[in-house]
Write an enzyme that holds these catalytic residues in place. Structure first.
Site, mmCIF file in Angstrom:
data_model
loop_
_atom_site.group_PDB
_atom_site.id
_atom_site.type_symbol
_atom_site.label_atom_id
_atom_site.label_comp_id
_atom_site.label_asym_id
_atom_site.label_seq_id
_atom_site.Cartn_x
_atom_site.Cartn_y
_atom_site.Cartn_z
ATOM 1 N N GLY A 39 -10.950 4.522 6.851
ATOM 2 C CA GLY A 39 -9.860 4.999 5.992
ATOM 3 C C GLY A 39 -8.713 4.006 5.944
ATOM 4 C CE LYS A 105 1.536 -12.776 -4.770
ATOM 5 N NZ LYS A 105 0.402 -12.519 -3.863
ATOM 6 C CB VAL A 212 -18.931 6.378 13.007
ATOM 7 C CG1 VAL A 212 -20.389 5.950 12.915
ATOM 8 C CG2 VAL A 212 -18.559 7.296 11.852
ATOM 9 C CG LEU A 360 -10.592 -6.599 6.499
ATOM 10 C CD1 LEU A 360 -9.655 -6.191 7.630
ATOM 11 C CD2 LEU A 360 -10.294 -8.032 6.065
HETATM 12 C C1 LIG Z 1 -3.315 -11.712 8.588
HETATM 13 C C2 LIG Z 1 -3.875 -10.997 7.398
HETATM 14 C C3 LIG Z 1 -3.159 -10.985 6.214
HETATM 15 C C4 LIG Z 1 -3.690 -10.350 5.100
HETATM 16 N N1 LIG Z 1 -3.003 -10.406 3.923
HETATM 17 C C5 LIG Z 1 -3.552 -9.879 2.812
HETATM 18 C C6 LIG Z 1 -2.870 -9.924 1.569
HETATM 19 O O1 LIG Z 1 -1.769 -10.434 1.453
HETATM 20 N N2 LIG Z 1 -3.486 -9.371 0.500
HETATM 21 C C7 LIG Z 1 -4.699 -8.768 0.574
HETATM 22 O O2 LIG Z 1 -5.232 -8.301 -0.440
HETATM 23 N N3 LIG Z 1 -5.319 -8.657 1.747
HETATM 24 C C8 LIG Z 1 -4.798 -9.196 2.859
HETATM 25 N N4 LIG Z 1 -5.441 -9.081 4.042
HETATM 26 C C9 LIG Z 1 -6.671 -8.304 4.094
HETATM 27 C C10 LIG Z 1 -6.322 -6.819 4.112
HETATM 28 O O3 LIG Z 1 -5.527 -6.546 5.248
HETATM 29 C C11 LIG Z 1 -7.582 -5.972 4.146
HETATM 30 O O4 LIG Z 1 -8.481 -6.429 3.187
HETATM 31 C C12 LIG Z 1 -7.252 -4.536 3.819
HETATM 32 O O5 LIG Z 1 -6.243 -4.055 4.660
HETATM 33 C C13 LIG Z 1 -8.477 -3.662 3.941
HETATM 34 O O6 LIG Z 1 -8.864 -3.543 5.276
HETATM 35 P P1 LIG Z 1 -10.070 -2.571 5.602
HETATM 36 O O7 LIG Z 1 -9.768 -1.255 5.008
HETATM 37 O O8 LIG Z 1 -11.321 -3.247 5.227
HETATM 38 O O9 LIG Z 1 -10.057 -2.498 7.198
HETATM 39 P P2 LIG Z 1 -9.061 -1.747 8.204
HETATM 40 O O10 LIG Z 1 -7.672 -1.656 7.694
HETATM 41 O O11 LIG Z 1 -9.267 -2.429 9.511
HETATM 42 O O12 LIG Z 1 -9.624 -0.268 8.290
HETATM 43 C C14 LIG Z 1 -10.760 0.049 9.057
HETATM 44 C C15 LIG Z 1 -10.938 1.549 9.067
HETATM 45 O O13 LIG Z 1 -12.168 1.828 9.702
HETATM 46 C C16 LIG Z 1 -11.986 2.877 10.607
HETATM 47 N N5 LIG Z 1 -12.959 2.753 11.682
HETATM 48 C C17 LIG Z 1 -13.203 1.686 12.471
HETATM 49 N N6 LIG Z 1 -14.138 1.984 13.390
HETATM 50 C C18 LIG Z 1 -14.519 3.261 13.134
HETATM 51 C C19 LIG Z 1 -15.448 4.147 13.732
HETATM 52 N N7 LIG Z 1 -16.163 3.783 14.782
HETATM 53 N N8 LIG Z 1 -15.574 5.393 13.222
HETATM 54 C C20 LIG Z 1 -14.845 5.799 12.149
HETATM 55 N N9 LIG Z 1 -13.944 5.005 11.563
HETATM 56 C C21 LIG Z 1 -13.784 3.754 12.043
HETATM 57 C C22 LIG Z 1 -10.559 2.708 11.111
HETATM 58 O O14 LIG Z 1 -10.066 3.924 11.631
HETATM 59 C C23 LIG Z 1 -9.856 2.305 9.812
HETATM 60 O O15 LIG Z 1 -9.515 3.471 9.093
HETATM 61 C C24 LIG Z 1 -4.929 -9.684 5.167
HETATM 62 C C25 LIG Z 1 -5.623 -9.662 6.379
HETATM 63 C C26 LIG Z 1 -5.122 -10.329 7.482
HETATM 64 C C27 LIG Z 1 -5.907 -10.323 8.759
#
Ligand SMILES: Cc1cc2nc3c(=O)[nH]c(=O)nc-3n(C[C@H](O)[C@H](O)[C@H](O)COP(=O)(O)OP(=O)(O)OC[C@H]3O[C@@H](n4cnc5c(N)ncnc54)[C@H](O)[C@@H]3O)c2cc1C
Length: 540
Positions: A39, A105, A212, A360
């Protein structure tokens, strides 16, 4: 210069898919339940994208989020395509932006990446219709300068977005001025996640808090269910891995091979530190080159987001934190710093069996051009296209993965170019980047075509080279970094080389900028979305 040159090839398809009417197309009967694990921003953006086209047709969409694993909590800048995401969901800026302390932006300033006199700083603009009036002149002058003519060719002199950013103006024209400016956003990533979460629940998405522990595979090796620490077994037809860098399903369960980009993108860590914001609200991200990477500055309405993206091959996290604190004037401050690791690269198959990886978990290109949410948007929207077509075949998997991989590779090449063309010599980090020969073939060809002075517009346009970014972005980066013959080797322009007068372009941009208002003022009263279908058509 054609209209298409102002849009990225990557995104044009995302925009098109968001405009399609889909109600009359059949979903495969095998897709009744979709479970999204995670999420974060990726999980909720995917849930909303799916809900928009699938919820009314009886598909159950559930987000399962761990109560103990947090979201990454960074990622606060976007490309202009996020605007298409909100438009497609009918969510007004006036609603979501204040809720997320968001700002507009106009593009990104790259500061101190080049040491070439006159090119120490440049702005990578987002395109606008107005740029069609100056794009020809820009490309003409750049081509002439590459061939040795002493003509002005710095990108900041040719684009309206650079003017707006310099004047802290919002990319929202006065009512009488019909020229839409494409713009991205800055936002608080935690608040954005919460906002999208609320919207998704309103639109019928279900939510389950559960951790999970593992996925259970069926006899074909597809995911049959996921088990949770709370003792539940959750079944679905399609599983979406939005679990972040953990890659719980795509990696840990399905062992999908991962291709690292570490050979040409060295950065693998980041540090984030917020600072208070000032009275004026900038309308740009600033990416400042540091000793072992670069620092971002992202203005929000209640604080600035700052961070340092660096390579642990070249400096320790402690050294990097010290350098960032010095850069921010926070050496003696106890404002806490967040340290993060980054896994840079992509999976080979974003859609593997009945699992789709988004965010990610599917891969990450470091955040220099803030492209990660665009991949989320693109991956989710493209997958919906396949579902709507009812095509879940092996061929569909292959086509889908090839398309997403091409977008990753093209974007990677553009980001690599920032490093490859740097002219700093102060640290091993920058020297190694400039000397790096691990480049993709299309990028090698593009750079050599540029150096030969033949012009790259044709090859980029045909997507032979420069995949993923449009012509003007390639011209902006190469010209902005000053990849021209040295100043003392330039000769006076000959024939038509000097045909364009900078004073006229200046005047045009100056008069155009007069139609845009102070950014901070506009944010206090965000105007409703223009019914901009016809305006957007210019870009796509
Ligand atoms: C330094 C940095 C700067 C960034 N800057 C930008 C930017 O400027 N612009 C941009 O577009 N993107 C940027 N990004 C990328 C951006 O942060 C991510 O693409 C975005 O936040 C999406 O992340 P996510 O949802 O894939 O992962 P996360 O935010 O890590 O979410 C993972 C989710 O999975 C859940 N989860 C994990 N393990 C389990 C489990 N076992 N069971 C159930 N749930 C689980 C967690 O609870 C969480 O809800 C940046 C990333 C970094 C590292």
């Amino acid at each position: 210069m054609r209209d298409e040159d102002t849009a990225t090839l990557f995104n044009r398809s995302a925009a098109e898919s968001s405009r399609k009417t889909v109600a009359d197309r059949a979903l495969p009967a095998s897709v009744r339940r979709i479970v999204i694990v995670g999420g974060g921003t990726a999980g909720w953006m995917t849930a909303l994208t799916f809900a928009r086209s699938l919820a009314d047709r009886g598909t159950e969409i559930t987000v399962v989020e761990s109560p103990s694993v947090g979201i990454i909590g960074v990622g606060e800048g976007s490309t202009p395509w996020l605007r298409g995401f909100f438009d497609s969901l009918d969510i007004e800026e006036a609603e979501w932006m204040p809720a997320c302390h968001a700002t507009y932006k106009c593009g990104i300033t790259f500061d101190r990446w080049s040491t070439k006199p006159g090119f120490e700083r440049y702005f990578h603009p987002f395109a606008s219709m107005l740029d069609n009036l100056t794009m020809t002149q820009f490309v003409h002058n750049v081509d002439a300068r590459v061939n040795g003519a002493d003509v002005p060719a710095h990108p900041d002199r040719f684009f309206i977005a650079a003017r707006l950013a310099r004047g802290n103006l919002a990319p929202k024209p006065a009512e009488h001025f019909p020229f839409d400016i494409w713009h991205g956003y800055h936002f608080d990533s935690v608040l954005l996640g919460q906002f999208l979460h609320g919207k998704a629940l309103q639109r019928g998405v279900r939510y389950k808090t559960a951790h999970v522990t593992h996925a259970n595979l069926d006899e074909r090796g597809a995911i049959a269910s996921v088990s949770t620490r709370e003792g539940e077994v959750v079944e679905a037809d399609i599983f979406v891995d939005c679990s972040g860098f953990a890659g719980l399903l795509i990696d840990q369960a399905l062992h999908t091979p991962f291709i690292s980009f570490r050979d040409n993108l060295f950065n693998d860590a980041a540090i984030a530190i917020p600072t208070p914001c000032g009275a004026t609200v900038p309308a740009e991200t600033v990416a400042t080159a540091m000793r072992h990477g670069w620092a971002w500055k992202i203005p929000l309405t209640h604080r600035n987001g700052n961070g340092y993206v660096f390579s642990t091959q070249f400096c320790s996290p402690d050294e990097a934190e010290r350098e960032l604190r010095e850069h921010l004037g926070l050496l003696d401050s106890d404002t806490p710093a967040r340290h993060l690791k980054m896994k840079v690269g992509r999976v080979t198959r974003h859609w593997n069996q009945n699992c789709l990886a988004v965010g990610l978990s599917q891969g990450f290109i470091e955040p220099l051009e803030a492209t990660a949410l665009l991949f989320v948007q693109q991956t989710a929207a493209t997958f919906v296209e396949y579902l709507e077509r009812g095509d879940l075949s092996e061929t569909a998997h292959e086509q889908f993965n090839a398309r997403i991989n091409a977008h990753f590779e093209g974007t990677r090449d553009y980001i690599v170019t920032h490093y490859k063309t740097n002219s700093r010599t102060d640290t091993e980090y920058w020297r190694t980047n400039a000397a790096n020969k691990q480049l993709s073939d299309p990028l090698k060809q593009l750079l050599s075509l540029w150096m030969s002075g033949k012009g790259i517009a044709g090859a980029v346009r045909q997507q032979v080279l420069g995949r993923g970014y449009p012509v003007f972005s390639w011209y902006s980066i190469m010209a902005g970094m000053g990849i021209f013959p040295d100043r003392d080797a330039l000769r006076p322009p000959q024939g038509k080389e000097g045909r364009y007068r900078l004073a006229e372009i200046d005047d045009l941009l100056h008069r155009s900028a007069g139609n845009y208002r102070d950014h901070g003022e506009v944010l206090k009263n965000i105007p409703p979305r223009r019914k901009a279908e016809s305006l957007q058509a210019y870009f796509w």
